[in-house]
Motif scaffolding. Structure first.
Motif, mmCIF file in Angstrom:
data_model
loop_
_atom_site.group_PDB
_atom_site.id
_atom_site.type_symbol
_atom_site.label_atom_id
_atom_site.label_comp_id
_atom_site.label_asym_id
_atom_site.label_seq_id
_atom_site.Cartn_x
_atom_site.Cartn_y
_atom_site.Cartn_z
ATOM 1 N N GLU A 131 71.516 -4.886 53.947
ATOM 2 C CA GLU A 131 72.650 -5.600 53.358
ATOM 3 C C GLU A 131 72.144 -6.491 52.223
ATOM 4 O OE1 GLU A 131 75.575 -7.376 55.978
ATOM 5 O OE2 GLU A 131 74.794 -6.150 57.635
ATOM 6 N N LEU A 132 72.532 -6.132 51.011
ATOM 7 C CA LEU A 132 72.036 -6.809 49.815
ATOM 8 C C LEU A 132 72.286 -8.313 49.841
ATOM 9 C CD1 LEU A 132 70.663 -6.528 47.077
ATOM 10 C CD2 LEU A 132 72.907 -6.030 46.089
ATOM 11 N N SER A 133 73.474 -8.734 50.288
ATOM 12 C CA SER A 133 73.790 -10.168 50.284
ATOM 13 C C SER A 133 72.872 -10.947 51.231
ATOM 14 C CB SER A 133 75.254 -10.400 50.659
ATOM 15 O OG SER A 133 75.513 -9.903 51.961
ATOM 16 N N ILE A 134 72.565 -10.377 52.381
ATOM 17 C CA ILE A 134 71.677 -11.053 53.341
ATOM 18 C C ILE A 134 70.245 -11.073 52.805
ATOM 19 C CG2 ILE A 134 70.681 -10.942 55.659
ATOM 20 C CD1 ILE A 134 73.400 -9.848 56.608
ATOM 21 N N ALA A 135 69.786 -9.949 52.254
ATOM 22 C CA ALA A 135 68.434 -9.883 51.685
ATOM 23 C C ALA A 135 68.270 -10.906 50.560
ATOM 24 C CB ALA A 135 68.137 -8.465 51.191
ATOM 25 N N THR A 136 69.284 -11.015 49.700
ATOM 26 C CA THR A 136 69.242 -11.957 48.588
ATOM 27 C C THR A 136 69.212 -13.394 49.086
ATOM 28 O OG1 THR A 136 70.421 -10.371 47.195
ATOM 29 C CG2 THR A 136 70.417 -12.669 46.463
ATOM 30 N N LEU A 137 70.038 -13.718 50.076
ATOM 31 C CA LEU A 137 70.071 -15.057 50.666
ATOM 32 C C LEU A 137 68.718 -15.411 51.278
ATOM 33 C CD1 LEU A 137 71.727 -17.588 51.644
ATOM 34 C CD2 LEU A 137 72.132 -16.274 53.740
ATOM 35 N N LEU A 138 68.153 -14.496 52.044
ATOM 36 C CA LEU A 138 66.851 -14.755 52.665
ATOM 37 C C LEU A 138 65.766 -14.934 51.609
ATOM 38 C CD1 LEU A 138 67.034 -12.304 55.678
ATOM 39 C CD2 LEU A 138 66.794 -14.792 55.814
ATOM 40 N N LYS A 139 65.775 -14.065 50.604
ATOM 41 C CA LYS A 139 64.768 -14.156 49.539
ATOM 42 C C LYS A 139 64.834 -15.528 48.864
ATOM 43 C CE LYS A 139 63.347 -11.712 45.261
ATOM 44 N NZ LYS A 139 62.060 -12.243 45.188
ATOM 45 N N TYR A 140 66.021 -15.957 48.498
ATOM 46 C CA TYR A 140 66.192 -17.248 47.837
ATOM 47 C C TYR A 140 65.664 -18.388 48.715
ATOM 48 C CZ TYR A 140 68.297 -21.434 45.923
ATOM 49 O OH TYR A 140 68.478 -22.704 45.429
ATOM 50 N N ASN A 141 66.110 -18.426 49.972
ATOM 51 C CA ASN A 141 65.729 -19.521 50.862
ATOM 52 C C ASN A 141 64.240 -19.507 51.192
ATOM 53 O OD1 ASN A 141 68.154 -21.131 51.432
ATOM 54 N ND2 ASN A 141 68.953 -19.198 52.181
#
Length: 163
Positions: free
Chosen positions: A11-21
């Motif tokens: 899931e792109l949105s979850i991967a992006t959120l985790l990457k940022y944090n």
């Protein structure tokens, strides 16, 4: 030196959120969006920790965990998934996961769990994975041998023969 976290999440949105944090917390982050790519990245990149979704295209998280452990790769794995019934949790932990976090999750909690596992594994690795004999150093975790400070890469089979 910055630790590297591999996020295996489709899931792109979850991967992006985790990457940022995770980057904000000071980690290098690698992303894989399917199971096969995730397994290949674990083998090729030797990350310090893996955040692993269970429901992935091409190869699910349970299979990845089982394969990583069968290859004797001792990377810490946190399963991060919407499948949070007791059976899945127990199975994931028995296959070799170090922790299991259900979705939805709080990023701060995931980061705290990562820090705790990395603290523990660093201590364990220092105590058990490095063998020294005179001018020879063997890192059984990374399959590395150093002779007079010069690194010599070894295959898993060569390391098995030495240790």
């Amino acid at each position: 030196m910055k630790k590297t976290i591999l996020v295996v999440e489709d899931e792109l949105s979850i991967a992006t959120l985790l990457k940022y944090n995770l980057e904000q917390a000071g980690y290098n982050v690698l992303i894989a969006h399917d199971g096969r790519d995730g397994l290949n990245t674990i083998v090729a990149s030797n990350p310090d920790l893996v955040l692993l979704d269970l429901m992935l295209p091409s190869l699910d998280g349970m299979e990845i965990c089982k394969e990583v452990r069968s290859l004797r790769i001792n990377v810490p794995i946190i399963m991060l998934t919407a499948r949070d019934d007791e059976f899945d949790k127990v199975l994931g932990l028995e296959l070799g996961a170090d922790d299991y976090v259900g979705k939805p999750f709080e990023s701060k909690e995931v980061i705290a769990r990562i820090k705790a596992i990395l603290r523990r594994t660093e201590t364990e690795q220092k105590e058990s994975n490095i063998l020294t004999y005179d001018n020879l150093t063997i890192n059984t975790e990374k399959y590395e041998l150093q002779l007079d400070g010069k690194k010599i890469d070894l295959s898993p089979k060569e390391m098995d023969l030495i240790t």
